[in-house]
Design a protein around this motif. Sequence first.
Motif, PDB file in Angstrom:
ATOM      1  N   MET A  15       0.843  -1.185   0.000  1.00 28.32           N
ATOM      2  CA  MET A  15       0.000   0.000   0.000  1.00 28.32           C
ATOM      3  C   MET A  15       0.886   1.246   0.000  1.00 28.32           C
ATOM      4  O   MET A  15       1.836   1.331   0.760  1.00 28.32           O
ATOM      5  N   GLU A  16       0.583   2.196  -0.883  1.00 32.64           N
ATOM      6  CA  GLU A  16       1.370   3.417  -0.940  1.00 32.64           C
ATOM      7  C   GLU A  16       1.113   4.272   0.295  1.00 32.64           C
ATOM      8  O   GLU A  16       0.074   4.167   0.934  1.00 32.64           O
ATOM      9  N   LYS A  17       2.078   5.168   0.594  1.00 32.10           N
ATOM     10  CA  LYS A  17       2.020   5.952   1.810  1.00 32.10           C
ATOM     11  C   LYS A  17       0.749   6.807   1.885  1.00 32.10           C
ATOM     12  O   LYS A  17       0.109   6.895   2.921  1.00 32.10           O
ATOM     13  N   GLY A  18       0.375   7.453   0.765  1.00 31.43           N
ATOM     14  CA  GLY A  18      -0.842   8.272   0.744  1.00 31.43           C
ATOM     15  C   GLY A  18      -2.085   7.439   1.028  1.00 31.43           C
ATOM     16  O   GLY A  18      -2.983   7.862   1.760  1.00 31.43           O
ATOM     17  N   ASP A  19      -2.132   6.253   0.439  1.00 26.71           N
ATOM     18  CA  ASP A  19      -3.269   5.354   0.665  1.00 26.71           C
ATOM     19  C   ASP A  19      -3.320   4.896   2.116  1.00 26.71           C
ATOM     20  O   ASP A  19      -4.393   4.794   2.720  1.00 26.71           O
ATOM     21  N   LEU A  20      -2.139   4.620   2.677  1.00 27.51           N
ATOM     22  CA  LEU A  20      -2.057   4.201   4.072  1.00 27.51           C
ATOM     23  C   LEU A  20      -2.570   5.309   4.989  1.00 27.51           C
ATOM     24  O   LEU A  20      -3.308   5.060   5.941  1.00 27.51           O
ATOM     25  N   PHE A  21      -2.203   6.563   4.678  1.00 24.35           N
ATOM     26  CA  PHE A  21      -2.651   7.712   5.463  1.00 24.35           C
ATOM     27  C   PHE A  21      -4.176   7.799   5.451  1.00 24.35           C
ATOM     28  O   PHE A  21      -4.818   7.961   6.496  1.00 24.35           O
ATOM     29  N   LEU A  22      -4.783   7.646   4.271  1.00 23.21           N
ATOM     30  CA  LEU A  22      -6.248   7.692   4.171  1.00 23.21           C
ATOM     31  C   LEU A  22      -6.882   6.529   4.924  1.00 23.21           C
ATOM     32  O   LEU A  22      -7.925   6.699   5.574  1.00 23.21           O
ATOM     33  N   ALA A  23      -6.255   5.361   4.860  1.00 25.30           N
ATOM     34  CA  ALA A  23      -6.782   4.197   5.588  1.00 25.30           C
ATOM     35  C   ALA A  23      -6.745   4.441   7.097  1.00 25.30           C
ATOM     36  O   ALA A  23      -7.684   4.069   7.822  1.00 25.30           O
ATOM     37  N   VAL A  24      -5.665   5.082   7.570  1.00 19.48           N
ATOM     38  CA  VAL A  24      -5.576   5.385   9.006  1.00 19.48           C
ATOM     39  C   VAL A  24      -6.644   6.400   9.395  1.00 19.48           C
ATOM     40  O   VAL A  24      -7.287   6.267  10.436  1.00 19.48           O
ATOM     41  N   LEU A  25      -6.863   7.417   8.557  1.00 18.20           N
ATOM     42  CA  LEU A  25      -7.927   8.402   8.853  1.00 18.20           C
ATOM     43  C   LEU A  25      -9.287   7.708   8.908  1.00 18.20           C
ATOM     44  O   LEU A  25     -10.106   8.018   9.782  1.00 18.20           O
ATOM     45  N   GLN A  26      -9.521   6.775   7.987  1.00 19.28           N
ATOM     46  CA  GLN A  26     -10.795   6.044   7.981  1.00 19.28           C
ATOM     47  C   GLN A  26     -10.938   5.228   9.260  1.00 19.28           C
ATOM     48  O   GLN A  26     -12.001   5.191   9.870  1.00 19.28           O
ATOM     49  N   HIS A  27      -9.828   4.609   9.696  1.00 22.31           N
ATOM     50  CA  HIS A  27      -9.851   3.812  10.922  1.00 22.31           C
ATOM     51  C   HIS A  27     -10.114   4.702  12.141  1.00 22.31           C
ATOM     52  O   HIS A  27     -10.900   4.342  13.022  1.00 22.31           O
ATOM     53  N   ILE A  28      -9.471   5.862  12.180  1.00 24.94           N
ATOM     54  CA  ILE A  28      -9.702   6.808  13.281  1.00 24.94           C
ATOM     55  C   ILE A  28     -11.174   7.211  13.302  1.00 24.94           C
ATOM     56  O   ILE A  28     -11.814   7.210  14.347  1.00 24.94           O
ATOM     57  N   SER A  29     -11.709   7.510  12.133  1.00 19.42           N
ATOM     58  CA  SER A  29     -13.115   7.902  12.014  1.00 19.42           C
ATOM     59  C   SER A  29     -14.043   6.827  12.587  1.00 19.42           C
ATOM     60  O   SER A  29     -14.953   7.112  13.363  1.00 19.42           O
ATOM     61  N   SER A  30     -13.771   5.571  12.232  1.00 21.14           N
ATOM     62  CA  SER A  30     -14.650   4.485  12.690  1.00 21.14           C
ATOM     63  C   SER A  30     -14.497   4.205  14.187  1.00 21.14           C
ATOM     64  O   SER A  30     -15.349   3.551  14.783  1.00 21.14           O
ATOM     65  N   ASN A  31     -13.422   4.720  14.806  1.00 24.32           N
ATOM     66  CA  ASN A  31     -13.217   4.501  16.238  1.00 24.32           C
ATOM     67  C   ASN A  31     -13.643   5.681  17.101  1.00 24.32           C
ATOM     68  O   ASN A  31     -13.407   5.680  18.308  1.00 24.32           O
ATOM     69  N   LEU A  32     -14.257   6.692  16.486  1.00 25.07           N
ATOM     70  CA  LEU A  32     -14.735   7.843  17.251  1.00 25.07           C
ATOM     71  C   LEU A  32     -16.181   7.621  17.678  1.00 25.07           C
ATOM     72  O   LEU A  32     -17.018   7.202  16.873  1.00 25.07           O
ATOM     73  N   SER A  33     -16.457   7.913  18.928  1.00 33.63           N
ATOM     74  CA  SER A  33     -17.848   7.835  19.388  1.00 33.63           C
ATOM     75  C   SER A  33     -18.600   9.071  18.875  1.00 33.63           C
ATOM     76  O   SER A  33     -17.992  10.037  18.408  1.00 33.63           O
ATOM     77  N   ARG A  34     -19.913   9.037  18.977  1.00 31.29           N
ATOM     78  CA  ARG A  34     -20.750  10.186  18.551  1.00 31.29           C
ATOM     79  C   ARG A  34     -20.335  11.443  19.328  1.00 31.29           C
ATOM     80  O   ARG A  34     -20.192  12.520  18.758  1.00 31.29           O
ATOM     81  N   LYS A  35     -20.131  11.285  20.652  1.00 30.17           N
ATOM     82  CA  LYS A  35     -19.752  12.419  21.504  1.00 30.17           C
ATOM     83  C   LYS A  35     -18.382  12.959  21.096  1.00 30.17           C
ATOM     84  O   LYS A  35     -18.181  14.171  21.035  1.00 30.17           O
ATOM     85  N   GLU A  36     -17.429  12.062  20.810  1.00 28.59           N
ATOM     86  CA  GLU A  36     -16.087  12.501  20.404  1.00 28.59           C
ATOM     87  C   GLU A  36     -16.143  13.283  19.097  1.00 28.59           C
ATOM     88  O   GLU A  36     -15.466  14.307  18.947  1.00 28.59           O
ATOM     89  N   LEU A  37     -16.980  12.823  18.172  1.00 29.96           N
ATOM     90  CA  LEU A  37     -17.130  13.542  16.906  1.00 29.96           C
ATOM     91  C   LEU A  37     -17.709  14.934  17.162  1.00 29.96           C
ATOM     92  O   LEU A  37     -17.231  15.925  16.596  1.00 29.96           O
ATOM     93  N   GLU A  38     -18.715  15.017  18.021  1.00 26.91           N
ATOM     94  CA  GLU A  38     -19.306  16.327  18.349  1.00 26.91           C
ATOM     95  C   GLU A  38     -18.274  17.242  18.999  1.00 26.91           C
ATOM     96  O   GLU A  38     -18.218  18.436  18.698  1.00 26.91           O
ATOM     97  N   ASP A  39     -17.456  16.689  19.880  1.00 31.83           N
ATOM     98  CA  ASP A  39     -16.396  17.484  20.520  1.00 31.83           C
ATOM     99  C   ASP A  39     -15.388  17.986  19.480  1.00 31.83           C
ATOM    100  O   ASP A  39     -14.946  19.141  19.538  1.00 31.83           O
ATOM    101  N   MET A  40     -15.046  17.142  18.526  1.00 29.87           N
ATOM    102  CA  MET A  40     -14.106  17.546  17.480  1.00 29.87           C
ATOM    103  C   MET A  40     -14.722  18.631  16.596  1.00 29.87           C
ATOM    104  O   MET A  40     -14.043  19.599  16.223  1.00 29.87           O
ATOM    105  N   LYS A  41     -15.997  18.496  16.292  1.00 29.97           N
ATOM    106  CA  LYS A  41     -16.678  19.519  15.492  1.00 29.97           C
ATOM    107  C   LYS A  41     -16.666  20.856  16.237  1.00 29.97           C
ATOM    108  O   LYS A  41     -16.414  21.902  15.632  1.00 29.97           O
ATOM    109  N   PHE A  42     -16.864  20.802  17.553  1.00 34.50           N
ATOM    110  CA  PHE A  42     -16.834  22.024  18.356  1.00 34.50           C
ATOM    111  C   PHE A  42     -15.456  22.686  18.268  1.00 34.50           C
ATOM    112  O   PHE A  42     -15.346  23.906  18.136  1.00 34.50           O
ATOM    113  N   LEU A  43     -14.399  21.878  18.309  1.00 36.33           N
ATOM    114  CA  LEU A  43     -13.036  22.403  18.244  1.00 36.33           C
ATOM    115  C   LEU A  43     -12.725  23.014  16.867  1.00 36.33           C
ATOM    116  O   LEU A  43     -11.756  23.767  16.734  1.00 36.33           O
ATOM    117  N   CYS A  44     -13.547  22.690  15.868  1.00 34.48           N
ATOM    118  CA  CYS A  44     -13.325  23.204  14.511  1.00 34.48           C
ATOM    119  C   CYS A  44     -14.191  24.434  14.201  1.00 34.48           C
ATOM    120  O   CYS A  44     -14.136  24.957  13.090  1.00 34.48           O
TER     121      CYS A  44
END
Length: 193
Positions: A1-30
Amino acid sequence: MEKGDLFLAVLQHISSNLSRKELEDMKFLCKMKIGKRKLNEIEQGIDLFVCLMQQNLLSMSNTEFLISMLKSLKREDLIQELASCVENKPGPGEQLAPQVEAQLEIAFDTLCDNVGRDWKRLVRKLGISQADIDKIMYAHPHDLKEQFFQSLLLWKKSSGKEAHVSSIQKALRDCNLNLTADILEEKLEVMLL
């Protein structure tokens, strides 16, 4: 897997491991970075990451903002995953010779046993940035030897085929850590016998 693809895969994995509350907290920080309408449309972490990429706040070489958000959520596990993806790992053609690997292993053990509190000065001399040092310290907050060891591993990975004990010895001498440099030389001489 190329480095760019790996980076996107890690972001997807992070996304799937965020709870609803964590996502809301991150949105607030943005709130100051992304418009209200766009924030309201975000339903998953991956949508947020796409917005951050569009705003040039997230890329493979720029993960500081994402890391700061994950720190506020106390998600060291996800920070570690992101850091290991972003660190420069040697490619398949960049493996070190077994002799060099063995020397570096002895060097790392010797340094971890003898350098102590001066380790940050030494790894800076080797070219590790303060930001990388801070990330490593955050990932291993109560283990000085592990912080130092992870910094040395990062140096080895980023140096690729240029990672040699001679660079470490020069950095030790430059930092006036002559006793440790002498101990390391003795151990390497024993290894060569």
